[in-house]
Design an enzyme around this catalytic site. Structure first.
Site, PDB file in Angstrom:
ATOM      1  N   ALA A   1       3.100   1.674   2.960  1.00  0.00           N
ATOM      2  CA  ALA A   1       4.300   0.798   2.807  1.00  0.00           C
ATOM      3  C   ALA A   1       5.491   1.509   1.954  1.00  0.00           C
ATOM      4  CB  ALA A   1       3.998  -0.499   1.988  1.00  0.00           C
TER       5      ALA A   1
ATOM      6  N   HIS B   1       5.875   6.196  -2.556  1.00  0.00           N
ATOM      7  CA  HIS B   1       7.296   6.733  -3.066  1.00  0.00           C
ATOM      8  C   HIS B   1       7.150   8.354  -3.171  1.00  0.00           C
ATOM      9  CE1 HIS B   1       7.870   2.289  -4.730  1.00  0.00           C
ATOM     10  NE2 HIS B   1       8.138   2.396  -3.381  1.00  0.00           N
TER      11      HIS B   1
ATOM     12  N   CYS C   1       0.949  -1.340   0.011  1.00  0.00           N
ATOM     13  CA  CYS C   1       0.068  -0.021   0.032  1.00  0.00           C
ATOM     14  C   CYS C   1       0.789   1.237   0.105  1.00  0.00           C
ATOM     15  CB  CYS C   1      -0.899   0.013   1.009  1.00  0.00           C
ATOM     16  SG  CYS C   1      -0.091   0.144   2.863  1.00  0.00           S
TER      17      CYS C   1
ATOM     18  N   ARG D   1      12.115  -5.395   6.267  1.00  0.00           N
ATOM     19  CA  ARG D   1      12.672  -5.135   4.801  1.00  0.00           C
ATOM     20  C   ARG D   1      14.229  -5.263   4.811  1.00  0.00           C
ATOM     21  NH1 ARG D   1      13.288   0.022   2.108  1.00  0.00           N
ATOM     22  NH2 ARG D   1      13.365   0.098  -0.039  1.00  0.00           N
TER      23      ARG D   1
HETATM   24  S1  CFN Z   1       9.201  -0.528  -3.080  1.00  0.00           S
HETATM   25 FE1  CFN Z   1      11.168  -0.668  -4.228  1.00  0.00          FE
HETATM   26  S2  CFN Z   1      12.820   0.523  -3.664  1.00  0.00           S
HETATM   27  S3  CFN Z   1      11.096  -0.654  -6.417  1.00  0.00           S
HETATM   28 FE2  CFN Z   1      12.344  -2.345  -5.740  1.00  0.00          FE
HETATM   29  S4  CFN Z   1      14.248  -1.772  -5.682  1.00  0.00           S
HETATM   30 FE3  CFN Z   1      11.192  -4.074  -4.357  1.00  0.00          FE
HETATM   31  S5  CFN Z   1       9.046  -4.206  -3.726  1.00  0.00           S
HETATM   32 MO1  CFN Z   1      10.401  -4.815  -1.761  1.00  0.00          MO
HETATM   33  S6  CFN Z   1      10.853  -2.872  -0.805  1.00  0.00           S
HETATM   34 FE4  CFN Z   1      12.629  -3.373  -2.255  1.00  0.00          FE
HETATM   35 FE5  CFN Z   1      13.616  -1.496  -3.806  1.00  0.00          FE
HETATM   36 FE6  CFN Z   1      13.002   0.016  -5.811  1.00  0.00          FE
HETATM   37 FE7  CFN Z   1      10.128  -2.480  -2.627  1.00  0.00          FE
HETATM   38  S7  CFN Z   1      14.478  -2.319  -1.924  1.00  0.00           S
HETATM   39  S8  CFN Z   1      12.586  -5.202  -2.734  1.00  0.00           S
HETATM   40  S9  CFN Z   1      11.857  -4.444  -6.314  1.00  0.00           S
HETATM   41  N1  CFN Z   1      11.644  -2.298  -3.700  1.00  0.00           N
END
Ligand code: CFN
Length: 536
Positions: free
Chosen positions: A56, A185, A53, A87
């Site tokens: 998150a 984000h 969400c 995470r």
């Molecule tokens: S929200 Fe992002 S910030 S998009 Fe990516 S590399 Fe994943 S879903 Mo989990 S939390 Fe994580 Fe990053 Fe960018 Fe999220 S560190 S693994 S693919 N990710």
């Protein structure tokens, strides 16, 4: 099974309305066509999606990794508790500094707070946090009920900031906003940019100053990346936001160049820094040996210093000499195997190169919440202020006009560089995949099962919710968000760690026990004695 056949089978199973929707989210790569894919749209209710969400994406992904802030979740305890430490965005305390990453702060809203309002409780929580922890700054993240009952977290933040004399930042990131964590984000990016970046002009000393954007130090990735960058001679002003501090981010505007690792979660900041402070951004990839080396060469080329380029080659040679031999042994074992990669955003793209170095081809890939530009490339990005996710959000006001858009390097040199290196450019995943491979956006559990049955990959880079159902079907699955408590996987040493873990996972003898032993052989020895009644 051919891709088309398999996809027809998947789509045929859906009711027609669902089929029509899902069809737009799936393509088979064909380099003869300019392909489009639907993405960043609302998931179909009832379909088991892997998405998270808005809260998150804001608190969990972008704001949470800043180590010396107390991050208060204003909402019911579950929102905070279930996001606590999962995470694996690691952080190390600076000398004389603070690190609150291991704590979990929440206002623990109860029914009475929902009915009568939770503002007083929030103000009290901030007072307590200041008294007990003396943080350098505080963030407040709103969860769904806060938006529904209308608590004014911005006002509470303002009052607390005056009262305590430290920055208190309120994020209106209620979980229901947008269609996934992607909206969060954007909300986080806007506030970091508006309230933190550019507020500290104490000079950062260093010849080649860079920021690492979209790197969150999962499993220690940032430490390995910084180790290499420092070795070449770069000064990392800040990472955003893995293992970062408030003051480091406040100095981010001093960097000469922004390296964007995860494009999805932080492209807004990269754009805004370029517009407001004139430092360009470059898309990088620190995952995999070749990508790491290419990235180092690109950065050196940007600065254009002969010594830096020579040092870069020296570091690459030193780091890869033994590593390439090690990688060759993994390749020998894995050559010809196939992978499916389904992660939130950029990782589903970034890891394909590393898998290829191990001889593993990615035959299906997709993002949980990527936008069309993550698939199709940067030229389809609209003006940042038009992003649908942030319709209701106060947008940072930076104009691309003459006064404010002041590039730090001459326009002509910038144009020349853009031809050679990906400055402000992002290719997207479709371009990098082989013809005939499949891209699926917002993959769901039914489609995951179908993929496994039809394509039987050797490796599945999975999400949080699907990891064990994949493994129960007999396919090795690595949770690509937490790395299954391993890592780092970025940089040179990270590549070896990943390859070693994947080989161990694929070849573990545990797979031979997938079939219950009594299905292939009798487990009881002996005879039934005469006169004894058979009971089963
Ligand atoms: S929200 Fe992002 S910030 S998009 Fe990516 S590399 Fe994943 S879903 Mo989990 S939390 Fe994580 Fe990053 Fe960018 Fe999220 S560190 S693994 S693919 N990710």
């Amino acid at each position: 099974m051919k891709s088309q056949e398999f996809l027809d089978k998947v789509l045929e199973s859906y009711p027609s309305k669902v089929m029509k929707n899902r069809k737009k989210h799936i393509i088979i790569k064909d380099s003869n066509e300019k392909q489009e894919i639907a993405a960043n749209t609302r998931a179909i209710p009832g379909i088991i999606t892997n998405r998270g969400c808005c809260y998150a994406g804001c608190k969990g992904v972008v704001v949470g990794p800043i180590i010396d802030m107390v991050h208060i979740v204003h909402g019911p305890v579950g929102c905070s508790y279930y996001a606590w430490n999962t995470r694996r965005n690691k952080g190390k305390i600076r000398e004389g500094g603070k690190n609150f990453l291991e704590y979990c702060f929440t206002t623990d809203m109860q029914e009475s707070d929902i009915v009568f309002g939770g503002e007083k409780k929030l103000a009290k929580a901030i007072d307590e946090a200041v008294e007990l922890f003396k943080p350098n700054a505080i963030s407040i993240s709103a969860t769904c009920p806060v938006g529904l009952i209308g608590d004014d977290i911005n006002q509470i933040a303002k009052q607390a900031q005056q009262k305590h004399g430290i920055p208190v930042l309120a994020f209106n990131c209620e979980g229901y906003k947008g269609v996934s964590q992607s909206a969060g984000h954007h909300i986080a990016n806007n506030k970091l940019m508006k309230d933190i970046v550019g507020t500290n002009d104490e000079e950062v000393i260093g010849k080649y100053k860079i920021n690492l954007l979209g790197e969150y130090n999962i499993g220690g990735d940032e430490w390995e990346i910084s180790r290499i960058l420092n070795k070449v001679g770069y000064k990392v002003v800040t990472t955003m936001t893995g293992n970062s501090t408030y003051e480091e981010i406040a100095r981010a505007h001093q960097a000469d160049l922004n390296l964007v690792q995860c494009h999805r979660s932080i492209n807004y900041i990269a754009e805004m820094i370029e517009i407001k402070y004139g430092a360009p951004w470059m898309k990088v990839n620190f995952i995999g040996v070749e990508s790491m080396s290419t990235t180092l060469r690109h950065i050196a080329k940007y600065f254009g210093d002969e010594d830096l380029m020579a040092k870069t080659e020296e570091v690459i040679a030193e780091e890869t000499e033994e590593l390439l031999q090690e990688m060759a042994t993994y390749k020998e074992k894995c050559e010809g195997k196939t992978a499916v990669l389904f992660v939130g955003g950029s990782r589903a793209h970034h890891y394909q190169g590393l898998l290829k170095e191990m001889g593993i081809e990615t035959i299906v890939a997709g993002y949980e919440f990527g936008h069309r530009d993550d698939y199709e490339g940067r030229d389809i990005i609209p003006d940042i202020k038009l992003d649908a996710d942030t319709r209701n959000i106060e947008e940072i006001t930076v104009e691309k006009d003459e006064q404010k858009y002041n590039l730090r390097i001459p326009e002509d040199r910038l144009e020349a560089l853009k031809k050679e290196i990906p400055l402000g450019d992002y290719a997207g995943m479709i371009k990098d995949m082989e013809d005939g491979t499949v891209l699926i956006d917002d993959l769901n559990h039914f489609e995951t099962e179908m993929i496994i049955k039809a394509l039987k990959p050797a490796f599945f880079g999975s999400g949080v919710k699907d990891k064990y159902m994949i493994q129960k079907m007999g396919v090795y699955s690595k949770q690509m968000h937490s790395y299954d408590y391993s890592g780092p996987y970025a940089g040179y040493r990270g590549a070896a760690n990943f390859a070693r873990d994947v080989v161990a996972g694929i070849f573990t003898p545990a797979w031979q026990y997938m079939k219950a032993p009594w299905k292939t052989q009798p487990i009881l020895n002996g005879k039934v004695e005469e006169g004894v009644e058979k009971v089963c």
